[in-house]
Scaffold this motif. Structure first.
Motif, PDB file in Angstrom:
ATOM      1  N   ALA A   1     -55.689  23.685   5.798  1.00  8.64           N
ATOM      2  CA  ALA A   1     -56.180  22.342   5.463  1.00  8.64           C
ATOM      3  C   ALA A   1     -55.145  21.270   5.779  1.00  8.64           C
ATOM      4  O   ALA A   1     -55.499  20.138   6.134  1.00  8.64           O
ATOM      5  CB  ALA A   1     -56.569  22.278   3.987  1.00  8.64           C
ATOM      6  N   GLU A   2     -53.852  21.615   5.668  1.00 10.39           N
ATOM      7  CA  GLU A   2     -52.817  20.662   6.035  1.00 10.39           C
ATOM      8  C   GLU A   2     -52.838  20.387   7.533  1.00 10.39           C
ATOM      9  O   GLU A   2     -52.629  19.255   7.985  1.00 10.39           O
ATOM     10  CB  GLU A   2     -51.443  21.175   5.594  1.00 10.39           C
ATOM     11  CG  GLU A   2     -51.289  21.271   4.079  1.00 10.39           C
ATOM     12  CD  GLU A   2     -49.965  21.887   3.674  1.00 10.39           C
ATOM     13  OE1 GLU A   2     -48.944  21.196   3.743  1.00 10.39           O
ATOM     14  OE2 GLU A   2     -49.964  23.082   3.291  1.00 10.39           O
ATOM     15  N   GLY A   3     -53.099  21.425   8.321  1.00 13.77           N
ATOM     16  CA  GLY A   3     -53.213  21.250   9.760  1.00 13.77           C
ATOM     17  C   GLY A   3     -54.429  20.422  10.139  1.00 13.77           C
ATOM     18  O   GLY A   3     -54.363  19.570  11.031  1.00 13.77           O
ATOM     19  N   TRP A   4     -55.568  20.670   9.466  1.00 14.30           N
ATOM     20  CA  TRP A   4     -56.771  19.878   9.754  1.00 14.30           C
ATOM     21  C   TRP A   4     -56.543  18.418   9.402  1.00 14.30           C
ATOM     22  O   TRP A   4     -56.972  17.523  10.132  1.00 14.30           O
ATOM     23  CB  TRP A   4     -57.959  20.444   8.970  1.00 14.30           C
ATOM     24  CG  TRP A   4     -58.230  21.880   9.233  1.00 14.30           C
ATOM     25  CD1 TRP A   4     -57.997  22.576  10.396  1.00 14.30           C
ATOM     26  CD2 TRP A   4     -58.769  22.841   8.311  1.00 14.30           C
ATOM     27  NE1 TRP A   4     -58.359  23.888  10.254  1.00 14.30           N
ATOM     28  CE2 TRP A   4     -58.843  24.092   9.000  1.00 14.30           C
ATOM     29  CE3 TRP A   4     -59.206  22.771   6.996  1.00 14.30           C
ATOM     30  CZ2 TRP A   4     -59.331  25.238   8.381  1.00 14.30           C
ATOM     31  CZ3 TRP A   4     -59.695  23.919   6.373  1.00 14.30           C
ATOM     32  CH2 TRP A   4     -59.754  25.138   7.066  1.00 14.30           C
ATOM     33  N   ASN A   5     -55.873  18.183   8.284  1.00 10.64           N
ATOM     34  CA  ASN A   5     -55.571  16.817   7.882  1.00 10.64           C
ATOM     35  C   ASN A   5     -54.642  16.140   8.897  1.00 10.64           C
ATOM     36  O   ASN A   5     -54.812  14.967   9.236  1.00 10.64           O
ATOM     37  CB  ASN A   5     -54.926  16.824   6.496  1.00 10.64           C
ATOM     38  CG  ASN A   5     -54.814  15.444   5.887  1.00 10.64           C
ATOM     39  OD1 ASN A   5     -55.711  14.613   6.009  1.00 10.64           O
ATOM     40  ND2 ASN A   5     -53.699  15.177   5.232  1.00 10.64           N
ATOM     41  N   ALA A   6     -53.660  16.899   9.404  1.00  8.26           N
ATOM     42  CA  ALA A   6     -52.754  16.353  10.413  1.00  8.26           C
ATOM     43  C   ALA A   6     -53.500  15.981  11.689  1.00  8.26           C
ATOM     44  O   ALA A   6     -53.119  15.036  12.387  1.00  8.26           O
ATOM     45  CB  ALA A   6     -51.643  17.357  10.723  1.00  8.26           C
ATOM     46  N   GLN A   7     -54.570  16.714  11.995  1.00  7.93           N
ATOM     47  CA  GLN A   7     -55.356  16.394  13.181  1.00  7.93           C
ATOM     48  C   GLN A   7     -56.012  15.017  13.073  1.00  7.93           C
ATOM     49  O   GLN A   7     -56.184  14.321  14.085  1.00  7.93           O
ATOM     50  CB  GLN A   7     -56.425  17.464  13.426  1.00  7.93           C
ATOM     51  CG  GLN A   7     -55.886  18.782  13.970  1.00  7.93           C
ATOM     52  CD  GLN A   7     -55.291  18.655  15.358  1.00  7.93           C
ATOM     53  OE1 GLN A   7     -55.707  17.822  16.150  1.00  7.93           O
ATOM     54  NE2 GLN A   7     -54.314  19.501  15.658  1.00  7.93           N
ATOM     55  N   LEU A   8     -56.354  14.586  11.863  1.00 10.35           N
ATOM     56  CA  LEU A   8     -56.919  13.251  11.679  1.00 10.35           C
ATOM     57  C   LEU A   8     -55.889  12.187  12.015  1.00 10.35           C
ATOM     58  O   LEU A   8     -56.199  11.160  12.624  1.00 10.35           O
ATOM     59  CB  LEU A   8     -57.422  13.071  10.246  1.00 10.35           C
ATOM     60  CG  LEU A   8     -58.501  14.040   9.752  1.00 10.35           C
ATOM     61  CD1 LEU A   8     -58.916  13.670   8.332  1.00 10.35           C
ATOM     62  CD2 LEU A   8     -59.703  14.045  10.690  1.00 10.35           C
ATOM     63  N   SER A   9     -54.647  12.428  11.616  1.00  7.56           N
ATOM     64  CA  SER A   9     -53.568  11.491  11.925  1.00  7.56           C
ATOM     65  C   SER A   9     -53.298  11.453  13.425  1.00  7.56           C
ATOM     66  O   SER A   9     -53.119  10.376  14.013  1.00  7.56           O
ATOM     67  CB  SER A   9     -52.306  11.885  11.152  1.00  7.56           C
ATOM     68  OG  SER A   9     -51.257  10.966  11.393  1.00  7.56           O
TER      69      SER A   9
ATOM     70  N   ILE B   1     -64.271  19.337  11.516  1.00  9.56           N
ATOM     71  CA  ILE B   1     -63.672  18.355  12.421  1.00  9.56           C
ATOM     72  C   ILE B   1     -62.264  18.783  12.814  1.00  9.56           C
ATOM     73  O   ILE B   1     -61.872  18.663  13.978  1.00  9.56           O
ATOM     74  CB  ILE B   1     -63.664  16.959  11.763  1.00  9.56           C
ATOM     75  CG1 ILE B   1     -65.104  16.475  11.560  1.00  9.56           C
ATOM     76  CG2 ILE B   1     -62.876  15.960  12.602  1.00  9.56           C
ATOM     77  CD1 ILE B   1     -65.218  15.182  10.769  1.00  9.56           C
ATOM     78  N   GLY B   2     -61.500  19.290  11.849  1.00 10.76           N
ATOM     79  CA  GLY B   2     -60.134  19.721  12.137  1.00 10.76           C
ATOM     80  C   GLY B   2     -60.088  20.808  13.182  1.00 10.76           C
ATOM     81  O   GLY B   2     -59.270  20.769  14.115  1.00 10.76           O
ATOM     82  N   GLU B   3     -60.967  21.812  13.064  1.00 11.78           N
ATOM     83  CA  GLU B   3     -60.981  22.894  14.040  1.00 11.78           C
ATOM     84  C   GLU B   3     -61.465  22.407  15.405  1.00 11.78           C
ATOM     85  O   GLU B   3     -60.981  22.875  16.450  1.00 11.78           O
ATOM     86  CB  GLU B   3     -61.840  24.042  13.528  1.00 11.78           C
ATOM     87  CG  GLU B   3     -61.213  24.786  12.358  1.00 11.78           C
ATOM     88  CD  GLU B   3     -62.023  25.982  11.904  1.00 11.78           C
ATOM     89  OE1 GLU B   3     -63.237  26.037  12.231  1.00 11.78           O
ATOM     90  OE2 GLU B   3     -61.462  26.864  11.222  1.00 11.78           O
ATOM     91  N   ALA B   4     -62.399  21.461  15.424  1.00 19.91           N
ATOM     92  CA  ALA B   4     -62.849  20.899  16.703  1.00 19.91           C
ATOM     93  C   ALA B   4     -61.702  20.173  17.392  1.00 19.91           C
ATOM     94  O   ALA B   4     -61.516  20.287  18.616  1.00 19.91           O
ATOM     95  CB  ALA B   4     -64.023  19.942  16.470  1.00 19.91           C
TER      96      ALA B   4
END
Length: 494
Positions: free
Chosen positions: A253-261, A213-216
């Protein structure tokens, strides 16, 4: 959006600790909460307003930055490093939904604990933000709430604003809902551990979907022209009575998590715009002068930035593990300084609704334990989905909120700049008289003998004075003063 991060490890010497303490005193920052605020927080922690909807069957998880390395053996027992904030604003659950995905994002429901007009509410409106220092932090809410009863700690039932966002196979938003719910996080995960498991392909769903999901969402960001700054954490390490500069690059993984925010903040903005009343986080396009200064910083740090390459395209080529790239990413945060809060109501939309770095409408709503505006934005989103009028206390505070947040942001910006000056002065304290390679990246329009120089190594910026300051050119500079708390860094042309 990122803030400039700086951390001191090892045992900061007395001048550095004293300078940071003097800064807090000079700015008149609170060191503790008034007794009536602490008392109200204690009562609220025992009896929050709980929602009727129970979502504790959803196995949420929280994701923290990588665990800090253990203290070195020379650390004196009289000093301990500041703890990382243990307040957890957000918990996530990720799943597949048809050919796409479902993101459930639980945000701490601060309004379940804070009575409008009470002492706790007044203190939060006075503080506005949590303030971060290299040796600690000044929190927005008392610990009993911010790191206790309101925090989404593992294995604890908590009230939350529960966002449900459905995405298609490409990561585009197709449906949004938000409601109040009881949630329970099942695991507090560490980014380093999650990254290791994802890389090894041993992570199970829902955690394994973080990368997918983060990469999408990162691809969606690229398509719309948005920018995520992977700002490294600047680390100043004390070794043998001197300081060494380094950087900790963020994990993917920190970047992917930031994408959720970011996803949730964009959904919140869209809800409020459709509703006709809201508070957005807006940022106009950076002025040419700021971008030109950044180009000169790139030159100083030997980063190739061809004129036909856009800022967004350049950012995506940088490696935060490279010291020069890391320093440049730190300086890129200066382009975010024009961000502000924009309120609108009764269907009259503002002239600017977008955030230039996000490249879309965006709202702050995912960090209510650390930022005042998020509590108000959440209430407006809940009202929008329910088709109800916003609470009176939200409407009453709305018009004054941008100015209050701007005042808080100015204080936070001052803290950040002064802390960088203090710590970099400590870093260079023993090198007064030395000559460095550098580049003048800025010259005062009204005082052409005063400017800013970007030093090559160590990668710090400082004030420079001289009869001729060749803007954008490489030159040799001499350090003439550096003393934490007494004299900021000052260079002259060598």
């Amino acid at each position: 959006m990122p803030r400039r991060k700086i951390r001191v490890t090892g045992a900061p010497e007395a001048p550095l600790r004293a300078a940071l303490a003097a800064l807090r005193a000079e700015l008149g920052l609170p060191q503790d909460f008034p007794p009536e605020v602490r008392a109200e927080a204690e009562r609220a922690a025992k009896a929050p307003a709980l929602p009727s909807y129970d979502a504790t069957d959803i196995p949420f998880f929280t994701l923290d930055p990588p665990a800090r390395r253990p203290p070195p053996p020379f650390r004196p027992a009289a000093w301990r490093p500041p703890l990382e904030p243990t307040g957890l604003d957000r918990a996530a659950h990720l799943s597949r939904q048809g050919t796409g995905y479902r993101v459930r994002y639980a945000i701490a429901d601060v309004a379940a604990f804070v009575v409008p007009g009470g002492a706790l509410d007044a203190e939060a409106n006075r503080r506005v933000n949590t303030l971060y220092f290299p040796d600690g932090r000044i929190p927005l809410h008392p610990t009993v709430l911010g790191e206790g009863a309101a925090s989404l700690l593992p294995d604890q039932v908590r009230p939350a604003a529960l966002w449900t966002i459905d995405l298609d196979a490409e990561g585009r938003t197709i449906a949004v809902d938000v409601c109040r719910a009881l949630v329970r996080s099942r695991a507090g995960l560490d980014c380093a551990r999650v990254q290791k498991e994802i890389d090894a392909r041993t992570a199970e769903e829902p955690v394994a979907l973080l990368k997918e999901i983060g990469e999408a969402r990162e691809r969606q960001e690229t398509e719309r022209g948005g920018i995520s700054l992977n700002v490294p954490e600047q680390e100043i390490t004390e070794q043998d009575h001197t300081y060494v500069l380094g950087y900790r690059a963020p994990l993917p993984a920190e970047g992917w998590n930031a994408q959720l925010s970011l996803l949730t903040g964009m959904a919140a903005a869209d809800l409020m715009l459709a509703y006709g009343t809201g508070v957005l986080r807006t940022l106009p396009a950076a002025p040419d002068g700021a971008v030109s200064r950044l180009r000169r910083t790139a030159t100083a740090l030997h980063i190739d930035w061809p004129h036909h390459v856009s800022y967004a395209a350049l950012i995506r080529t940088l490696d935060p593990h490279d010291a020069h790239h890391a320093a440049f990413l730190q300086e890129c945060t200066t382009l975010l300084r024009g961000a502000g809060y924009t309120v609108f109501r009764d269907g009259v939309l503002p002239a600017i609704t977008s955030h230039a770095a996000v490249a879309a409408p965006y709202a702050h709503c995912t960090a209510p334990l650390r930022r005042l505006a998020d509590r108000y934005a959440t209430e407006l989103c809940l009202a929008a989905v329910a088709g109800q009028a916003p609470p009176d206390w939200v409407l009453a505070a709305l018009d004054a909120l941008p100015r209050r947040m701007a005042d808080g942001s100015r204080i936070a910006g001052t803290v950040e700049r002064e802390c960088v000056d203090i710590v970099e002065a400590a870093l260079l304290r023993d090198r007064v008289g030395d000559v460095f390679a550098g580049c003048v990246v800025d010259v005062d329009e009204h005082r052409p003998t005063v400017g800013t120089v970007q030093v090559d190594a160590p990668a710090v910026t400082g004030r420079i004075e001289g009869d001729r300051l060749p803007l954008g050119e490489h030159l040799r500079v001499r350090l003439v003063q550096a003393d934490p708390g007494t004299a900021k860094i000052l260079f002259t042309a060598a």
